[in-house]
Design a protein around this motif. Structure first.
Motif, PDB file in Angstrom:
ATOM      1  N   ALA A   1     -13.409  67.646  78.845  1.00  0.00           N
ATOM      2  CA  ALA A   1     -15.451  68.247  79.637  1.00  0.00           C
ATOM      3  C   ALA A   1     -14.749  69.579  79.335  1.00  0.00           C
ATOM      4  O   ALA A   1     -15.764  70.206  78.969  1.00  0.00           O
ATOM      5  CB  ALA A   1     -14.731  67.646  81.112  1.00  0.00           C
ATOM      6  N   LEU A   2     -13.744  70.516  79.431  1.00  0.00           N
ATOM      7  CA  LEU A   2     -13.901  72.100  79.246  1.00  0.00           C
ATOM      8  C   LEU A   2     -14.720  72.915  77.867  1.00  0.00           C
ATOM      9  O   LEU A   2     -15.315  73.007  77.334  1.00  0.00           O
ATOM     10  CB  LEU A   2     -12.566  73.079  80.360  1.00  0.00           C
ATOM     11  CG  LEU A   2     -12.460  72.130  81.469  1.00  0.00           C
ATOM     12  CD1 LEU A   2     -10.991  72.891  81.941  1.00  0.00           C
ATOM     13  CD2 LEU A   2     -13.394  73.508  82.922  1.00  0.00           C
TER      14      LEU A   2
ATOM     15  N   ASP B   1     -15.668  70.272  76.138  1.00  0.00           N
ATOM     16  CA  ASP B   1     -17.316  69.896  75.509  1.00  0.00           C
ATOM     17  C   ASP B   1     -18.254  71.514  76.070  1.00  0.00           C
ATOM     18  O   ASP B   1     -19.300  71.124  75.527  1.00  0.00           O
ATOM     19  CB  ASP B   1     -17.642  68.125  76.400  1.00  0.00           C
ATOM     20  CG  ASP B   1     -16.427  67.499  75.390  1.00  0.00           C
ATOM     21  OD1 ASP B   1     -16.392  67.910  73.958  1.00  0.00           O
ATOM     22  OD2 ASP B   1     -15.950  66.385  76.021  1.00  0.00           O
ATOM     23  N   ARG B   2     -17.708  71.618  77.229  1.00  0.00           N
ATOM     24  CA  ARG B   2     -18.724  72.890  78.086  1.00  0.00           C
ATOM     25  C   ARG B   2     -18.988  73.919  77.326  1.00  0.00           C
ATOM     26  O   ARG B   2     -19.189  75.212  77.455  1.00  0.00           O
ATOM     27  CB  ARG B   2     -18.524  73.067  79.208  1.00  0.00           C
ATOM     28  CG  ARG B   2     -19.030  71.607  80.260  1.00  0.00           C
ATOM     29  CD  ARG B   2     -18.223  71.794  82.022  1.00  0.00           C
ATOM     30  NE  ARG B   2     -19.671  72.864  82.791  1.00  0.00           N
ATOM     31  CZ  ARG B   2     -21.028  72.321  82.539  1.00  0.00           C
ATOM     32  NH1 ARG B   2     -21.221  71.274  82.356  1.00  0.00           N
ATOM     33  NH2 ARG B   2     -21.756  73.201  83.101  1.00  0.00           N
ATOM     34  N   GLY B   3     -17.923  73.963  76.555  1.00  0.00           N
ATOM     35  CA  GLY B   3     -17.935  74.930  75.384  1.00  0.00           C
ATOM     36  C   GLY B   3     -17.003  76.857  75.233  1.00  0.00           C
ATOM     37  O   GLY B   3     -17.187  77.457  74.952  1.00  0.00           O
TER      38      GLY B   3
ATOM     39  N   GLU C   1     -15.344  65.037  84.513  1.00  0.00           N
ATOM     40  CA  GLU C   1     -16.932  65.815  84.195  1.00  0.00           C
ATOM     41  C   GLU C   1     -17.241  67.475  85.308  1.00  0.00           C
ATOM     42  O   GLU C   1     -17.733  68.587  85.531  1.00  0.00           O
ATOM     43  CB  GLU C   1     -18.231  65.260  83.664  1.00  0.00           C
ATOM     44  CG  GLU C   1     -17.535  64.851  82.341  1.00  0.00           C
ATOM     45  CD  GLU C   1     -19.146  63.919  81.599  1.00  0.00           C
ATOM     46  OE1 GLU C   1     -20.285  64.464  82.406  1.00  0.00           O
ATOM     47  OE2 GLU C   1     -19.305  63.160  81.324  1.00  0.00           O
TER      48      GLU C   1
ATOM     49  N   ALA D   1     -15.057  69.470  85.453  1.00  0.00           N
ATOM     50  CA  ALA D   1     -15.774  70.955  84.188  1.00  0.00           C
ATOM     51  C   ALA D   1     -16.807  71.593  85.176  1.00  0.00           C
ATOM     52  O   ALA D   1     -17.243  72.989  84.705  1.00  0.00           O
ATOM     53  CB  ALA D   1     -15.641  70.537  83.055  1.00  0.00           C
ATOM     54  N   VAL D   2     -18.055  71.360  85.556  1.00  0.00           N
ATOM     55  CA  VAL D   2     -18.533  71.914  86.255  1.00  0.00           C
ATOM     56  C   VAL D   2     -18.559  72.951  86.791  1.00  0.00           C
ATOM     57  O   VAL D   2     -18.764  74.037  86.984  1.00  0.00           O
ATOM     58  CB  VAL D   2     -20.215  70.622  86.811  1.00  0.00           C
ATOM     59  CG1 VAL D   2     -20.700  71.815  87.249  1.00  0.00           C
ATOM     60  CG2 VAL D   2     -20.752  69.632  85.642  1.00  0.00           C
TER      61      VAL D   2
ATOM     62  N   THR E   1     -16.702  76.088  85.825  1.00  0.00           N
ATOM     63  CA  THR E   1     -17.199  76.698  85.354  1.00  0.00           C
ATOM     64  C   THR E   1     -18.091  77.585  85.444  1.00  0.00           C
ATOM     65  O   THR E   1     -19.263  77.778  85.275  1.00  0.00           O
ATOM     66  CB  THR E   1     -17.851  76.507  83.899  1.00  0.00           C
ATOM     67  OG1 THR E   1     -17.853  75.108  83.918  1.00  0.00           O
ATOM     68  CG2 THR E   1     -16.025  76.201  82.950  1.00  0.00           C
TER      69      THR E   1
ATOM     70  N   ILE F   1     -22.825  66.547  88.647  1.00  0.00           N
ATOM     71  CA  ILE F   1     -22.495  65.732  86.170  1.00  0.00           C
ATOM     72  C   ILE F   1     -24.054  65.736  86.294  1.00  0.00           C
ATOM     73  O   ILE F   1     -23.659  65.612  84.259  1.00  0.00           O
ATOM     74  CB  ILE F   1     -21.869  64.388  86.161  1.00  0.00           C
ATOM     75  CG1 ILE F   1     -22.842  64.025  86.584  1.00  0.00           C
ATOM     76  CG2 ILE F   1     -20.910  65.127  86.461  1.00  0.00           C
ATOM     77  CD1 ILE F   1     -21.714  61.950  86.795  1.00  0.00           C
TER      78      ILE F   1
END
Length: 291
Positions: free
Chosen positions: A20-21, A23-25, A180, A183-184, A187, A271
């Motif tokens: 997920a990290l 995926d978040r760039g 997810e 990860a939010v 970040t 999310i």
């Protein structure tokens, strides 16, 4: 550049959190997969993720694992009776390393739940408060995968077993949803000091869950309530270690007390979408269960 570490990164939740990290760039080189057995994370290393040895029970591995780490996802361990001490080792190492934020995967309603499963989570939350390390609590509810893991025998016998009376409700979400959310938080900004109560959008009884499984599989499946000690015995007979079997049976009693639901929508908000419907997770698990 912020360096983010994820403990237990080869476990079900930890691996999804790393993905997920990505995926978040987040740059792969800025992610540390902290794992007990580095060889098991070769696929992550192949993507450029740093892989470091980290064993909760071996404090000497934790200092090196967290060197240079800014933010940490502390995924709760799975060794019942030893989790709180292992978590304290990680927290101590994080403090020494100067980690600026620890996100801990606790349990839903940890502030007042009486479930046996919550005990070590509550100890860990207290250890975080006492440590002086900035932290955020990700109080994860039930995973839908808790039920799909036993989908094959459920279908074989046409029965979903449990110790709930069938009146209480549980609000599960897919493990991906929780990953997810982590990860939010890792970040983003403004999460320090928060305690997020994370659960699925829909609360349902175990008889209702059995009906969802039946509809998805196209065969009869009914909920079969059992006494807690009887259910623990069934779980132990299926290979679940006795202490965990007792904890899982007790957790079903927590469903009846309303301890695995929440009126907060923290997971959906984090999310930025509805949580994954149980129907979707069950449908995705059916091919493997039927094989």
């Amino acid at each position: 550049m912020t360096t983010i570490a994820v403990t237990g990164a080869t476990g079900h939740l930890g691996r999804l959190a790393v993905l997920a990290l990505l995926d978040r760039g987040v740059e792969p080189s800025s992610i540390v997969a902290a794992v007990r057995t580095p060889a098991s994370a070769q696929d992550l290393a192949d993507r450029g993720v740093q892989v470091r040895e980290a064993d909760y029970g071996r404090p000497e591995t934790l200092q090196a694992a967290l060197a240079g780490v800014d933010r940490l996802l502390l995924v709760s361990g799975n060794e019942v009776g030893r989790r709180a001490s292992g978590h304290r080792n990680v927290i101590d190492a994080a403090k020494t390393a100067g980690v600026s934020l620890v996100a801990y995967t606790s349990i839903l309603n940890a502030g007042d739940t009486t479930m046996k499963l919550a005990g070590e989570h509550q100890e860990t939350e207290e250890a975080l408060r006492a440590s002086g390390v900035p932290f955020v609590l990700l109080r994860n509810g039930w995973y839908t995968e808790n039920y799909t893991a036993a989908l094959a025998p459920t279908l074989e016998h046409g029965a979903l077993l449990g110790a709930s009376t069938g009146e209480g409700r549980v609000a599960p979400a897919a493990r991906q949803d929780y990953a997810e959310a982590a990860a939010v938080v890792l970040t983003g900004e403004g999460h320090e000091g928060q305690a997020y109560e994370l659960a699925g959008d829909r609360a349902l009884t175990l008889p209702e869950l059995a009906s969802v499984i039946a509809d998805a599989a196209g065969q009869p499946v009914a909920y079969a309530p059992m006494a807690a000690d009887e259910y623990a015995g069934v779980l132990a007979g299926a290979g679940v270690p006795a202490p965990m079997a007792e904890i899982l049976a007790d957790s079903d009693l927590g469903i009846d007390r309303g301890e695995l639901v929440t009126d907060r929508d923290d997971l959906r908000r984090l999310i930025g979408r509805p949580t994954t419907p149980v129907e979707e997770t069950i449908a995705a698990a059916l091919p493997a269960a039927a094989a």
